[in-house]
Design a protein around this motif. Structure first.
Motif, PDB file in Angstrom:
ATOM      1  N   SER A  22     -59.931  -0.741 -35.743  1.00 40.77           N
ATOM      2  CA  SER A  22     -61.228  -0.259 -35.287  1.00 40.77           C
ATOM      3  C   SER A  22     -61.476  -0.581 -33.828  1.00 40.77           C
ATOM      4  O   SER A  22     -62.192   0.129 -33.130  1.00 40.77           O
ATOM      5  CB  SER A  22     -62.353  -0.861 -36.136  1.00 40.77           C
ATOM      6  OG  SER A  22     -62.390  -2.263 -35.984  1.00 40.77           O
ATOM      7  N   LEU A  23     -60.871  -1.672 -33.308  1.00 35.90           N
ATOM      8  CA  LEU A  23     -61.050  -2.028 -31.905  1.00 35.90           C
ATOM      9  C   LEU A  23     -60.518  -0.957 -30.981  1.00 35.90           C
ATOM     10  O   LEU A  23     -61.013  -0.741 -29.890  1.00 35.90           O
ATOM     11  CB  LEU A  23     -60.335  -3.347 -31.605  1.00 35.90           C
ATOM     12  CG  LEU A  23     -61.055  -4.615 -32.051  1.00 35.90           C
ATOM     13  CD1 LEU A  23     -60.118  -5.800 -31.929  1.00 35.90           C
ATOM     14  CD2 LEU A  23     -62.301  -4.837 -31.226  1.00 35.90           C
ATOM     15  N   LEU A  24     -59.450  -0.276 -31.437  1.00 33.03           N
ATOM     16  CA  LEU A  24     -58.792   0.679 -30.582  1.00 33.03           C
ATOM     17  C   LEU A  24     -59.141   2.118 -30.929  1.00 33.03           C
ATOM     18  O   LEU A  24     -58.732   3.036 -30.244  1.00 33.03           O
ATOM     19  CB  LEU A  24     -57.271   0.492 -30.680  1.00 33.03           C
ATOM     20  CG  LEU A  24     -56.781  -0.811 -30.052  1.00 33.03           C
ATOM     21  CD1 LEU A  24     -55.379  -1.131 -30.527  1.00 33.03           C
ATOM     22  CD2 LEU A  24     -56.808  -0.721 -28.548  1.00 33.03           C
ATOM     23  N   ALA A  25     -59.892   2.315 -32.002  1.00 33.34           N
ATOM     24  CA  ALA A  25     -60.124   3.672 -32.481  1.00 33.34           C
ATOM     25  C   ALA A  25     -60.771   4.549 -31.427  1.00 33.34           C
ATOM     26  O   ALA A  25     -60.488   5.737 -31.326  1.00 33.34           O
ATOM     27  CB  ALA A  25     -60.993   3.635 -33.731  1.00 33.34           C
ATOM     28  N   GLY A  26     -61.656   3.949 -30.613  1.00 35.67           N
ATOM     29  CA  GLY A  26     -62.335   4.727 -29.592  1.00 35.67           C
ATOM     30  C   GLY A  26     -61.695   4.638 -28.238  1.00 35.67           C
ATOM     31  O   GLY A  26     -62.211   5.192 -27.275  1.00 35.67           O
ATOM     32  N   ALA A  27     -60.569   3.951 -28.128  1.00 31.46           N
ATOM     33  CA  ALA A  27     -59.995   3.690 -26.819  1.00 31.46           C
ATOM     34  C   ALA A  27     -59.411   4.927 -26.169  1.00 31.46           C
ATOM     35  O   ALA A  27     -59.411   5.051 -24.964  1.00 31.46           O
ATOM     36  CB  ALA A  27     -58.922   2.616 -26.928  1.00 31.46           C
ATOM     37  N   VAL A 249     -64.090  -5.460 -22.801  1.00 38.17           N
ATOM     38  CA  VAL A 249     -63.895  -4.308 -23.683  1.00 38.17           C
ATOM     39  C   VAL A 249     -65.113  -3.388 -23.596  1.00 38.17           C
ATOM     40  O   VAL A 249     -64.993  -2.158 -23.485  1.00 38.17           O
ATOM     41  CB  VAL A 249     -63.654  -4.753 -25.139  1.00 38.17           C
ATOM     42  CG1 VAL A 249     -63.719  -3.563 -26.095  1.00 38.17           C
ATOM     43  CG2 VAL A 249     -62.292  -5.439 -25.278  1.00 38.17           C
ATOM     44  N   GLY A 250     -66.291  -3.979 -23.605  1.00 31.90           N
ATOM     45  CA  GLY A 250     -67.520  -3.196 -23.511  1.00 31.90           C
ATOM     46  C   GLY A 250     -67.651  -2.444 -22.202  1.00 31.90           C
ATOM     47  O   GLY A 250     -68.206  -1.342 -22.156  1.00 31.90           O
ATOM     48  N   GLN A 251     -67.135  -3.026 -21.120  1.00 31.21           N
ATOM     49  CA  GLN A 251     -67.242  -2.380 -19.816  1.00 31.21           C
ATOM     50  C   GLN A 251     -66.405  -1.106 -19.710  1.00 31.21           C
ATOM     51  O   GLN A 251     -66.696  -0.232 -18.888  1.00 31.21           O
ATOM     52  CB  GLN A 251     -66.843  -3.356 -18.706  1.00 31.21           C
ATOM     53  CG  GLN A 251     -67.829  -4.488 -18.493  1.00 31.21           C
ATOM     54  CD  GLN A 251     -69.208  -3.981 -18.106  1.00 31.21           C
ATOM     55  OE1 GLN A 251     -69.357  -3.083 -17.275  1.00 31.21           O
ATOM     56  NE2 GLN A 251     -70.229  -4.548 -18.727  1.00 31.21           N
ATOM     57  N   TRP A 252     -65.384  -0.979 -20.557  1.00 31.60           N
ATOM     58  CA  TRP A 252     -64.503   0.185 -20.496  1.00 31.60           C
ATOM     59  C   TRP A 252     -64.698   1.144 -21.672  1.00 31.60           C
ATOM     60  O   TRP A 252     -63.985   2.136 -21.787  1.00 31.60           O
ATOM     61  CB  TRP A 252     -63.041  -0.265 -20.431  1.00 31.60           C
ATOM     62  CG  TRP A 252     -62.692  -0.966 -19.157  1.00 31.60           C
ATOM     63  CD1 TRP A 252     -62.706  -2.306 -18.916  1.00 31.60           C
ATOM     64  CD2 TRP A 252     -62.292  -0.359 -17.918  1.00 31.60           C
ATOM     65  NE1 TRP A 252     -62.339  -2.578 -17.623  1.00 31.60           N
ATOM     66  CE2 TRP A 252     -62.074  -1.396 -16.981  1.00 31.60           C
ATOM     67  CE3 TRP A 252     -62.092   0.960 -17.505  1.00 31.60           C
ATOM     68  CZ2 TRP A 252     -61.661  -1.169 -15.676  1.00 31.60           C
ATOM     69  CZ3 TRP A 252     -61.679   1.201 -16.195  1.00 31.60           C
ATOM     70  CH2 TRP A 252     -61.472   0.152 -15.300  1.00 31.60           C
ATOM     71  N   ALA A 253     -65.652   0.854 -22.532  1.00 33.60           N
ATOM     72  CA  ALA A 253     -65.872   1.678 -23.721  1.00 33.60           C
ATOM     73  C   ALA A 253     -66.569   2.989 -23.370  1.00 33.60           C
ATOM     74  O   ALA A 253     -67.380   3.056 -22.440  1.00 33.60           O
ATOM     75  CB  ALA A 253     -66.698   0.904 -24.744  1.00 33.60           C
ATOM     76  N   GLU A 254     -66.273   4.024 -24.129  1.00 35.90           N
ATOM     77  CA  GLU A 254     -66.962   5.295 -23.976  1.00 35.90           C
ATOM     78  C   GLU A 254     -68.363   5.213 -24.575  1.00 35.90           C
ATOM     79  O   GLU A 254     -68.609   4.458 -25.514  1.00 35.90           O
ATOM     80  CB  GLU A 254     -66.188   6.406 -24.683  1.00 35.90           C
ATOM     81  CG  GLU A 254     -64.908   6.817 -23.983  1.00 35.90           C
ATOM     82  CD  GLU A 254     -64.268   8.024 -24.631  1.00 35.90           C
ATOM     83  OE1 GLU A 254     -64.474   9.151 -24.128  1.00 35.90           O
ATOM     84  OE2 GLU A 254     -63.565   7.854 -25.648  1.00 35.90           O
ATOM     85  N   GLY A 255     -69.270   6.017 -24.033  1.00 39.46           N
ATOM     86  CA  GLY A 255     -70.575   6.180 -24.652  1.00 39.46           C
ATOM     87  C   GLY A 255     -71.658   5.242 -24.185  1.00 39.46           C
ATOM     88  O   GLY A 255     -72.784   5.316 -24.675  1.00 39.46           O
ATOM     89  N   ASP A 256     -71.347   4.333 -23.269  1.00 40.50           N
ATOM     90  CA  ASP A 256     -72.346   3.410 -22.739  1.00 40.50           C
ATOM     91  C   ASP A 256     -72.709   3.856 -21.325  1.00 40.50           C
ATOM     92  O   ASP A 256     -71.899   3.758 -20.404  1.00 40.50           O
ATOM     93  CB  ASP A 256     -71.801   1.981 -22.733  1.00 40.50           C
ATOM     94  CG  ASP A 256     -72.819   0.949 -22.273  1.00 40.50           C
ATOM     95  OD1 ASP A 256     -73.842   1.345 -21.684  1.00 40.50           O
ATOM     96  OD2 ASP A 256     -72.578  -0.252 -22.498  1.00 40.50           O
ATOM     97  N   LYS A 257     -73.911   4.345 -21.153  1.00 45.28           N
ATOM     98  CA  LYS A 257     -74.315   4.896 -19.862  1.00 45.28           C
ATOM     99  C   LYS A 257     -74.483   3.827 -18.783  1.00 45.28           C
ATOM    100  O   LYS A 257     -74.598   4.162 -17.597  1.00 45.28           O
ATOM    101  CB  LYS A 257     -75.613   5.681 -20.016  1.00 45.28           C
ATOM    102  CG  LYS A 257     -75.455   6.938 -20.870  1.00 45.28           C
ATOM    103  CD  LYS A 257     -76.762   7.710 -20.956  1.00 45.28           C
ATOM    104  CE  LYS A 257     -76.589   8.965 -21.801  1.00 45.28           C
ATOM    105  NZ  LYS A 257     -77.856   9.737 -21.909  1.00 45.28           N
ATOM    106  N   ALA A 258     -74.505   2.543 -19.180  1.00 46.32           N
ATOM    107  CA  ALA A 258     -74.761   1.469 -18.210  1.00 46.32           C
ATOM    108  C   ALA A 258     -73.523   0.625 -17.923  1.00 46.32           C
ATOM    109  O   ALA A 258     -73.630  -0.381 -17.235  1.00 46.32           O
ATOM    110  CB  ALA A 258     -75.887   0.571 -18.722  1.00 46.32           C
TER     111      ALA A 258
END
Length: 436
Positions: A22-27, A249-258
């Motif tokens: 799941s950690l990589l599912a959105g990568a 990880v959060g800084q490179w995730a998709e879907g976070d506008k900030a």
């Protein structure tokens, strides 16, 4: 260790750990499989895939840091040579993904400003735990070099007295660069490495650190004193590592506008490409070729070895270089064997200059092949580790390291050349003040 603060496969480590899919599912799930045709590749797509590769790499680093936490907890619960070896193996596995992530440091200030808490080296290990006097060389004038947090409920630095009764992640973070000395490194991979291996007192001879499992034992079986606090320190350092990696990880995730990914992909694509190429060239030249190899070889200094307690340096060098290749190819192979692949710099360059693209590809193959020689030499029976390669008078070892440096220099010159092919003029990789 002598102090100088640096922030710092074809043959992966034969180690298995359980990773959370799941950690990589959105990568980069949309990019799993075949790459797009080169003619369809855009600069925007290449920068987006760069962010995908970063997210996948940091996700793997986080998963392996969690696996390390479980192994360290098992060591503390039931100290034995078997549980100590399992923790050491988990530490080595945790280095595989993290070392591939270092290419994102250069050109991305959010990574560079953050990275020191995870990978600062060399360190004055006397800040953390007991040391052997004859084998310990601390930074001149460092008041924290013999603080021994594990044995002390307070640390006195000048007029300041710091309460160290409870060892927490927050305490360790606050002690980094204590008293303004960069060698005071209280957290990160190398602090954990020291706690698992202890000092390497072998100099240029074979052998890594030999900390006994009984340094984590309970009651009268405890050696080195303060075994309960040593265990608490190990877990606190690991918990801080996990927290730091969760942030990235959060800084490179998709879907976070900030987050940083959104900031990066909103820039003109040329700026993103410049960050990619500068990162590749600077890790290749100034950091890996210069700080991590050239310094140690020219000074014949095992004090400047990257993974100095574990003698894992050859793998750290290999995976640093692999991370550079990953960015160029828009590709990452996870620790559990999945391949994430997408639009790449290689394809973008090939659109404009197929000949130059082939030269760059061949240069990476040459560099990785030479670093494989370093790995194979180190891992052979009666092998020669990096700290032996740099020993005075070791012509064979020096030849291996020098060849690796020269291949890194050559690939950097091509990285600078291909920058012009994709519209980036005057790119110069950071040399870290080294001459090549």
């Amino acid at each position: 260790m002598t102090a100088q603060f640096r922030f710092a496969s074809r043959k992966p480590l034969a180690v298995a750990i359980a990773l959370s899919a799941s950690l990589l599912a959105g990568a980069a799930h949309a990019h799993e499989g075949h790459q797009a045709e080169a003619k369809d590749v855009t600069a925007e797509a290449v920068v987006s895939q760069y962010a995908n590769v970063a997210h996948a790499t940091y996700s793997d680093a986080l998963a392996s840091a969690n696996a390390l936490r479980a192994a360290n907890a098992a060591l503390i619960e039931a100290p034995s040579e078997a549980t100590l070896e399992a923790a050491r193996t988990a530490w080595k596995q945790a280095r595989v993904a993290y070392q591939q992530s270092e290419v994102f440091r250069f050109g991305n200030a959010i990574v560079d400003d953050w990275e020191g808490q995870l990978n600062a080296w060399p360190l004055d290990e006397g800040l953390i735990d007991y040391v052997e006097g004859d084998g310990y060389q601390a930074e001149l004038g460092n008041p924290g070099a013999s603080a021994n947090i594990i044995a002390s409920e307070s640390v006195q630095i000048g007029a300041d007295k710091i309460d160290t009764t409870e060892i927490t992640p927050e305490l360790l973070a606050s002690l980094n660069e204590l008293g303004g000395f960069e060698a005071n490194v209280a957290s990160g991979y190398h602090a954990i490495e020291f706690l698992l291996w202890g000092q390497d007192l072998n100099g240029f001879d074979a052998g890594a650190g030999e900390r006994p499992a009984s340094d984590f034992a309970k009651g009268d079986a405890c050696t080195g004193d303060n075994c309960d606090r040593r265990g608490a320190y190990l877990l606190a350092a690991n918990d801080l590592l996990i927290t730091d990696l969760e942030y990235m990880v959060g800084q490179w995730a998709e879907g976070d506008k900030a987050n940083y990914r959104t900031e990066l992909t909103a820039l003109p694509a040329g700026e993103g490409l410049e960050k990619m190429l500068f990162g590749m060239g600077s890790l290749s030249l100034g950091e890996l070729g210069g700080e991590r190899m050239k310094v140690a070889l020219e000074a014949n200094s095992f004090e400047d070895e990257h993974d100095c307690f574990s003698d894992n340096t050859h793998y750290s060098h290999f995976y640093n270089a692999k991370g550079i290749q990953n960015v160029y190819e828009g590709k990452y192979v996870t620790l559990d064997g999945r391949t994430f692949e997408g639009p790449s710099l290689h394809q973008l360059v090939a659109n404009n200059s197929p000949e130059l693209a082939k030269k760059m590809h061949d240069a990476f193959d040459t560099t990785m092949g030479q670093l494989q020689v370093m790995v194979d030499t180190a891992e052979a029976e009666d092998g020669m580790k990096f700290d032996q390669m740099i020993a005075p008078g070791n012509a064979e070892g020096a030849a291996i390291v020098n060849a690796s440096i020269q291949d890194l220099v050559a690939q950097t010159r091509l990285i600078e050349e291909i920058a012009g092919t994709v519209g980036i003029s005057g790119l110069e990789a950071d040399t870290a003040d080294h001459e090549f």
